[in-house]
Design a protein around this motif. Structure first.
Motif: not given
Length: 377
Positions: A168, A171, A174, A196, A198
């Motif tokens: 979180k 995220h 960024d 989250h 990637d």
């Protein structure tokens, strides 16, 4: 479940954090595959491709991915991390954050980017009594942070990082987020929709109870085509199998990261192992594993002068318990335990025990008895 794990009665197997025994169904799947190769060659190759598709779907299910198209099959966690590290575009001054407890695979690859002007920051996550791991990692974030790469469970201490909370944070800021899940997939619940991630990487030979030489690589679909490709071949193209085509482009799905022929033997093995995890259910596996870990900790506490180096609280632990005994050389104890058929590891300054969900209590009891005998406690 005992039928699936007919381990030799003489051994106490407590080393799943290194290399797991195979379930019986995995042995059967490999035997069948070997017989087909021996008797029929590649006659059944179309059926083998269905097994490959099944494995991709099972891996997608295991991490919570909505599509098997998001799953690439790599040779190892190290290779998967290298695909990420050398696929990303770096600028002078970019920074990466890892922890000070990472296995070398999740450190060396990032250190190798120093020649590109990338700086590695290492968060100290040892003092979880006063600052939890997520807080320690977040404290290293600055305006230059491009990526955080963290193991979901640390290989030596067994510390389980709150990857959902860390995700979180990444995220919201960024920041790219890579999870080395080799010490959690197959042992504890994992969901990319909650963490989250990637990128997710994990070899199959530990808690997934599969073979060495085959690993998961997940790259978030929205950033997949931003990774430059470093390996090329017939398998990573969009029109795979059309050998007369003179033009080519990378596949739109995750197979763009697979340059050549698949490890079909490993695919049959890991697919069978994951079928067992699906049959059991990951939440049931996690519950049974935690019961075994709680029991192991209780039994270790009966040893005089023992120091448990792993987290005690359930929220901070997975399937690893590392311990040492005052006045006893841990390397020597490890060697003697191995000679006594207690299969374990020496990590993080202590002896590491790592049972799985199916490990029976008497196996743990026998291991503790041998520790007592060897240390005269």
């Amino acid at each position: 479940m005992n039928d699936e794990f007919p381990l030799h009665a003489d051994i106490c197997y407590l080393n799943h954090a290194a290399v797991s025994p195979w379930p019986k169904r995995t042995q059967n799947a490999v035997s069948k595959f070997a017989a087909q190769n021996t008797e029929y060659g590649a006659t059944y190759y179309l059926d083998w491709l269905k097994v490959e598709a099944s494995l991709r779907q099972r891996l997608a299910n295991l991490i919570g991915s909505p599509s098997s198209a998001d799953i690439a099959l790599s040779k190892s966690t190290s290779e998967a991390l290298s695909i990420i590290a050398y696929g990303l575009e770096w600028s002078e001054g970019d920074e990466i954050i890892i922890s000070n407890q990472e296995f070398p695979s999740n450190r060396i690859v990032w250190e190798s980017l120093a020649s590109k002007g990338v700086k590695l920051r290492i968060a100290d996550i040892d003092d979880i009594e006063h600052q939890d791991a997520v807080e320690a990692i977040a404290a290293e974030i600055n305006e230059n942070t491009k990526l955080i790469s963290i193991s979901s469970v640390q290989y030596a201490s067994g510390l389980k990082v709150d990857i959902n909370r860390l995700g979180k944070i990444c995220h919201s800021k960024d920041i790219l987020y890579c999870i080395d899940a080799i010490q959690s997939l197959g042992a504890i619940d994992f969901d990319i929709n909650k963490n989250h991630a990637d990128f997710v990487v994990a070899d199959g030979h530990k808690w997934m109870m599969g073979p060495e030489g085959l690993a998961l690589l997940y790259v978030k679909p929205t950033i997949r085509d931003t990774l430059s490709i470093q390996q090329y071949g017939w398998h990573m193209v969009e029109h795979r199998g059309d050998y007369t085509r003179k033009t080519w482009e990378p596949a739109s799905d995750a197979t763009r990261f697979e340059c050549g022929s698949p490890n079909m033997l490993g695919i049959h093995a890991l697919n069978a192992s994951l079928s067992l995890i699906e049959d059991m259910g990951i939440k049931t596996i996690e519950q049974q594993l935690q019961s075994n870990i709680a029991y192991l900790i209780e039994q270790l506490k009966t040893l005089p002068n023992v120091e448990i180096l792993s987290p005690i609280k359930e929220a901070d632990r997975a399937g690893i318990v590392t311990f040492k005994i005052a006045g006893v050389d841990s390397n020597k104890l490890y060697s003697e335990l191995m000679q006594q058929s207690v299969i374990c590891a020496c990590r993080g300054g202590g002896v590491r025990f790592s049972p799985h969900f199916y490990t029976q209590k008497h196996v743990i009891d026998n291991a503790i008895k041998k520790v007592k005998s060897l240390t005269h406690t």
